[in-house]
Design a protein around this motif. Sequence first.
Motif, PDB file in Angstrom:
ATOM      1  N   ILE A 115      35.291  53.487  24.110  1.00 24.86           N
ATOM      2  CA  ILE A 115      33.798  53.791  23.602  1.00 24.86           C
ATOM      3  C   ILE A 115      34.110  55.160  23.082  1.00 24.86           C
ATOM      4  CG2 ILE A 115      31.458  54.344  24.015  1.00 24.86           C
ATOM      5  CD1 ILE A 115      31.699  52.400  26.649  1.00 24.86           C
ATOM      6  N   ASP A 175      25.512  49.905  24.118  1.00 24.41           N
ATOM      7  CA  ASP A 175      26.640  49.194  24.652  1.00 24.41           C
ATOM      8  C   ASP A 175      26.016  47.798  25.158  1.00 24.41           C
ATOM      9  OD1 ASP A 175      28.736  48.136  25.882  1.00 24.41           O
ATOM     10  OD2 ASP A 175      28.874  49.604  27.616  1.00 24.41           O
ATOM     11  N   ARG A 228      37.196  51.383  29.895  1.00 24.96           N
ATOM     12  CA  ARG A 228      36.009  51.192  28.988  1.00 24.96           C
ATOM     13  C   ARG A 228      35.692  52.564  28.213  1.00 24.96           C
ATOM     14  NH1 ARG A 228      30.951  51.986  30.531  1.00 24.96           N
ATOM     15  NH2 ARG A 228      29.292  50.838  29.206  1.00 24.96           N
ATOM     16  N   GLU A 229      35.688  53.724  29.010  1.00 28.43           N
ATOM     17  CA  GLU A 229      35.107  54.901  28.657  1.00 28.43           C
ATOM     18  C   GLU A 229      35.943  55.447  27.557  1.00 28.43           C
ATOM     19  OE1 GLU A 229      32.160  56.367  29.445  1.00 28.43           O
ATOM     20  OE2 GLU A 229      31.888  54.799  30.618  1.00 28.43           O
ATOM     21  N   GLN A 271      30.502  48.209  34.953  1.00 28.95           N
ATOM     22  CA  GLN A 271      31.467  47.855  33.814  1.00 28.95           C
ATOM     23  C   GLN A 271      32.842  48.460  34.089  1.00 28.95           C
ATOM     24  OE1 GLN A 271      30.751  45.979  30.939  1.00 28.95           O
ATOM     25  NE2 GLN A 271      29.230  45.271  32.518  1.00 28.95           N
ATOM     26  N   ALA A 272      32.894  49.531  34.906  1.00 24.66           N
ATOM     27  CA  ALA A 272      34.387  50.077  35.074  1.00 24.66           C
ATOM     28  C   ALA A 272      35.263  49.149  35.954  1.00 24.66           C
ATOM     29  CB  ALA A 272      33.916  51.567  35.763  1.00 24.66           C
ATOM     30  N   TRP A 326      25.226  51.008  35.594  1.00 30.77           N
ATOM     31  CA  TRP A 326      25.787  49.981  34.673  1.00 30.77           C
ATOM     32  C   TRP A 326      27.222  50.362  34.577  1.00 30.77           C
ATOM     33  CZ3 TRP A 326      25.699  45.557  32.351  1.00 30.77           C
ATOM     34  CH2 TRP A 326      26.351  45.505  31.194  1.00 30.77           C
ATOM     35  N   ASP A 327      27.433  51.694  34.333  1.00 29.58           N
ATOM     36  CA  ASP A 327      28.884  52.204  34.032  1.00 29.58           C
ATOM     37  C   ASP A 327      29.657  51.885  35.251  1.00 29.58           C
ATOM     38  OD1 ASP A 327      28.035  53.152  31.501  1.00 29.58           O
ATOM     39  OD2 ASP A 327      27.601  55.208  32.300  1.00 29.58           O
ATOM     40  N   GLN A 377      21.879  53.873  34.201  1.00 34.88           N
ATOM     41  CA  GLN A 377      22.872  53.911  33.620  1.00 34.88           C
ATOM     42  C   GLN A 377      24.131  54.256  34.371  1.00 34.88           C
ATOM     43  OE1 GLN A 377      23.207  54.363  29.776  1.00 34.88           O
ATOM     44  NE2 GLN A 377      25.630  54.116  30.274  1.00 34.88           N
ATOM     45  N   GLU A 378      23.920  54.881  35.327  1.00 30.40           N
ATOM     46  CA  GLU A 378      25.244  55.176  36.252  1.00 30.40           C
ATOM     47  C   GLU A 378      25.589  53.901  36.860  1.00 30.40           C
ATOM     48  OE1 GLU A 378      26.296  57.907  40.115  1.00 30.40           O
ATOM     49  OE2 GLU A 378      24.524  58.203  39.011  1.00 30.40           O
TER      50      GLU A 378
END
Length: 51
Positions: A30, A49, A26-27, A19-20, A15-16, A12-13
């Motif tokens: 969401i 997501d 993005r955050e 994406q950032a 991916w975040d 998850q980290e």
Amino acid sequence: MTPYIADPGAWQESWDLQQAAFMPDREHRIAAMIDALEAVTGDSPRVLDLV
């Protein structure tokens, strides 16, 4: 076994962070979507997501 299989949080980290780089706000987007869903449903939704 890779760390991504052993630790879903690591996946998850990763991916975040990836994406950032493409969508810096993005955050916030969401969070706004989740807030809107909570306002409509009165519940805390689960969001997947896929983008």
